[in-house]
Design an enzyme around this catalytic site. Structure first.
Site, PDB file in Angstrom:
ATOM      1  N   CYS A   1      -3.853   2.518  -4.135  1.00  0.00           N
ATOM      2  CA  CYS A   1      -4.858   3.313  -3.420  1.00  0.00           C
ATOM      3  C   CYS A   1      -4.937   4.680  -4.085  1.00  0.00           C
ATOM      4  O   CYS A   1      -3.990   5.475  -3.996  1.00  0.00           O
ATOM      5  CB  CYS A   1      -4.480   3.445  -1.953  1.00  0.00           C
ATOM      6  SG  CYS A   1      -5.624   4.488  -1.012  1.00  0.00           S
TER       7      CYS A   1
ATOM      8  N   HIS B   1       0.852  -1.194   0.000  1.00  0.00           N
ATOM      9  CA  HIS B   1       0.000   0.000   0.000  1.00  0.00           C
ATOM     10  C   HIS B   1       0.887   1.243   0.000  1.00  0.00           C
ATOM     11  O   HIS B   1       1.880   1.306   0.714  1.00  0.00           O
ATOM     12  CB  HIS B   1      -0.885   0.001   1.243  1.00  0.00           C
ATOM     13  CG  HIS B   1      -1.955   1.046   1.253  1.00  0.00           C
ATOM     14  ND1 HIS B   1      -1.683   2.382   1.461  1.00  0.00           N
ATOM     15  CD2 HIS B   1      -3.300   0.950   1.078  1.00  0.00           C
ATOM     16  CE1 HIS B   1      -2.817   3.069   1.430  1.00  0.00           C
ATOM     17  NE2 HIS B   1      -3.807   2.223   1.188  1.00  0.00           N
TER      18      HIS B   1
ATOM     19  N   TYR C   1     -14.995   3.783   8.146  1.00  0.00           N
ATOM     20  CA  TYR C   1     -15.424   2.413   7.873  1.00  0.00           C
ATOM     21  C   TYR C   1     -16.873   2.144   8.266  1.00  0.00           C
ATOM     22  O   TYR C   1     -17.212   1.082   8.781  1.00  0.00           O
ATOM     23  CB  TYR C   1     -14.472   1.428   8.551  1.00  0.00           C
ATOM     24  CG  TYR C   1     -13.129   1.377   7.852  1.00  0.00           C
ATOM     25  CD1 TYR C   1     -12.967   0.644   6.681  1.00  0.00           C
ATOM     26  CD2 TYR C   1     -12.050   2.111   8.328  1.00  0.00           C
ATOM     27  CE1 TYR C   1     -11.761   0.632   6.014  1.00  0.00           C
ATOM     28  CE2 TYR C   1     -10.826   2.106   7.664  1.00  0.00           C
ATOM     29  CZ  TYR C   1     -10.698   1.360   6.508  1.00  0.00           C
ATOM     30  OH  TYR C   1      -9.501   1.351   5.831  1.00  0.00           O
TER      31      TYR C   1
ATOM     32  N   HIS D   1      -7.639   0.035  -3.852  1.00  0.00           N
ATOM     33  CA  HIS D   1      -8.517   0.835  -3.005  1.00  0.00           C
ATOM     34  C   HIS D   1      -8.937   2.036  -3.840  1.00  0.00           C
ATOM     35  O   HIS D   1      -8.068   2.802  -4.286  1.00  0.00           O
ATOM     36  CB  HIS D   1      -7.776   1.360  -1.774  1.00  0.00           C
ATOM     37  CG  HIS D   1      -7.374   0.308  -0.799  1.00  0.00           C
ATOM     38  ND1 HIS D   1      -6.640   0.605   0.345  1.00  0.00           N
ATOM     39  CD2 HIS D   1      -7.591  -1.027  -0.771  1.00  0.00           C
ATOM     40  CE1 HIS D   1      -6.426  -0.512   1.025  1.00  0.00           C
ATOM     41  NE2 HIS D   1      -6.998  -1.512   0.364  1.00  0.00           N
TER      42      HIS D   1
ATOM     43  N   ASP E   1     -12.962   2.587  -0.726  1.00  0.00           N
ATOM     44  CA  ASP E   1     -12.131   2.862   0.443  1.00  0.00           C
ATOM     45  C   ASP E   1     -12.925   3.702   1.433  1.00  0.00           C
ATOM     46  O   ASP E   1     -14.147   3.658   1.440  1.00  0.00           O
ATOM     47  CB  ASP E   1     -10.827   3.521  -0.007  1.00  0.00           C
ATOM     48  CG  ASP E   1      -9.678   3.272   0.954  1.00  0.00           C
ATOM     49  OD1 ASP E   1      -9.882   2.608   1.983  1.00  0.00           O
ATOM     50  OD2 ASP E   1      -8.562   3.718   0.675  1.00  0.00           O
ATOM     51  N   HIS E   2     -12.251   4.477   2.225  1.00  0.00           N
ATOM     52  CA  HIS E   2     -12.891   5.189   3.330  1.00  0.00           C
ATOM     53  C   HIS E   2     -14.177   5.901   2.909  1.00  0.00           C
ATOM     54  O   HIS E   2     -14.231   6.534   1.865  1.00  0.00           O
ATOM     55  CB  HIS E   2     -11.920   6.227   3.911  1.00  0.00           C
ATOM     56  CG  HIS E   2     -10.618   5.642   4.311  1.00  0.00           C
ATOM     57  ND1 HIS E   2      -9.447   6.359   4.308  1.00  0.00           N
ATOM     58  CD2 HIS E   2     -10.275   4.386   4.710  1.00  0.00           C
ATOM     59  CE1 HIS E   2      -8.446   5.591   4.693  1.00  0.00           C
ATOM     60  NE2 HIS E   2      -8.927   4.384   4.941  1.00  0.00           N
TER      61      HIS E   2
END
Length: 359
Positions: free
Chosen positions: A244, A206, A333, A273, A319-320
């Site tokens: 990401c 990552h 999350y 991501h 992702d987030h």
């Protein structure tokens, strides 16, 4: 492309597997054994139980995030040899139960840094943000401020019970610059990638978050040149990247679309991501935006098109996400906004597929 959803496990995550299963198009879980400390072997019985739990809910478990790398490996201490052997055993154990991808990072001390875990947007939702003002203080000053704070808020990795360890780690990293960290990363990869090739696992590093130095710590997974070096230092399909979009995009100098296109074409992105960010117009400050292109600074259609056109066939996850509709929980999350993100990304992928005459 297979859509997945990160889940921390029934003991650490308020979201239920059955709720995740109800997201249209959702196929798999990105799982973890949240309580196993960095450096320890992931036991077979725990892995087996997790796989069976996920599969019983009608989902697959092919990606693990993260098997954390012990700091002694990153620093290059003699004790790294045992930690690397433990890591190899974890790889073998995970492969035995069908895991195909291991997401990990090589960031010193902190997995990621945000300066605000409850940044309120005009619509009333909350998200995470990074504002650089104040983040480059001396680490000892930051530690002191956290120790003396009466607020419940702490930066990730700066919880009170970890402060003594953080101080020691900063001292341990005093002689580790980018070159030394890169040397230690190469050593780690040369040890573990042959095991991955043997058992059919792909490692997927990552990017650094943020992708530039903070607290004076080295950063070596921050741009196209770094990713190229990683792929070349051990030239193997088992040595890959978790691309990401948010982390790479946090530095406006990084061309997310070109990076995605290149490393998808090179077949080095087994896992992605995908999230959006919104630049705040002050240095490299940003907040994590809804996935929709118009809500942020990244073009999500262009991102998925770059992946599609260059042969991406791995695992992807939203992702987030924000906290919306009154939801509370682990920052980034929640269920609802990530479910919206997954549906949006799947819709874009379908549109691209049909526009190419393949859908």
């Amino acid at each position: 492309m297979e859509m997945t959803f990160r889940w921390y496990g029934k003991e650490a995550d308020k979201i239920q597997l059955q709720e995740i299963r109800q997201i249209p198009g959702m196929k798999g879980i990105v799982g973890t054994l949240f309580d196993i400390p960095a450096g320890e072997v992931w036991p077979k019985d725990r892995i087996k139980a997790l796989v069976e739990e996920v599969e019983a809910a009608g989902l697959t478990l092919k990606v693990i995030e993260s098997v954390n790398v012990h700091d002694d490996i990153k620093i290059g201490l003699p004790s790294r040899e045992q930690y690397i052997e433990n890591y190899k055993e974890s790889i073998r154990n995970l492969a035995e139960y069908g895991i195909e991808v291991i997401c990990y990072n090589f960031m010193p001390i902190f997995d990621w840094i945000k300066t605000d875990l409850d940044y309120i947007l005009p619509d009333g939702s909350s998200t995470m943000a990074f504002e650089k003002v104040g983040i480059d203080k001396d680490p000892e000053d930051i530690v002191r401020e956290v120790e003396e704070s009466t607020s419940d808020y702490t930066l990730p990795g700066w919880e009170p019970e970890r402060l003594a360890q953080v101080k020691d780690l900063f001292k341990a990293y005093e002689n580790v610059d980018d070159e030394k960290l890169r040397e230690n990363f190469a050593y780690f990869l040369k040890e573990i990638i042959p095991v991955c090739e043997e058992v059919g696992i792909k490692m997927a590093v990552h990017p650094d978050d943020p992708p530039y130095s903070i607290f004076g710590l080295p950063r070596i997974v921050k741009n196209r040149a770094d990713l190229d070096w990683i792929c070349n230092v051990v030239d193997s399909p088992s040595n890959g990247i978790t691309l990401c979009t948010g982390s790479i995009g946090e530095d406006p100098a990084n061309n997310v679309y070109e990076i995605l296109a290149e490393f998808c074409k090179r077949d080095r992105i087994p896992f992605a991501h995908v999230r959006n960010i919104k630049y705040l117009g002050n240095d490299k400050d940003f907040y994590e935006a809804p996935h929709l292109s118009s809500e942020g600074s990244l073009d999500m259609y262009k991102i998925l098109e770059a992946m599609y056109d260059n042969g991406f066939d791995g695992y992807i996850r939203p992702d987030h996400g924000r906290m919306i509709w009154g939801e509370t929980g682990r920052a980034g999350y929640g269920l609802y906004d990530r479910a919206l993100g997954a549906s949006y990304l799947l819709g874009l992928w379908e549109a691209i597929d049909k526009s190419k005459g393949r859908g």
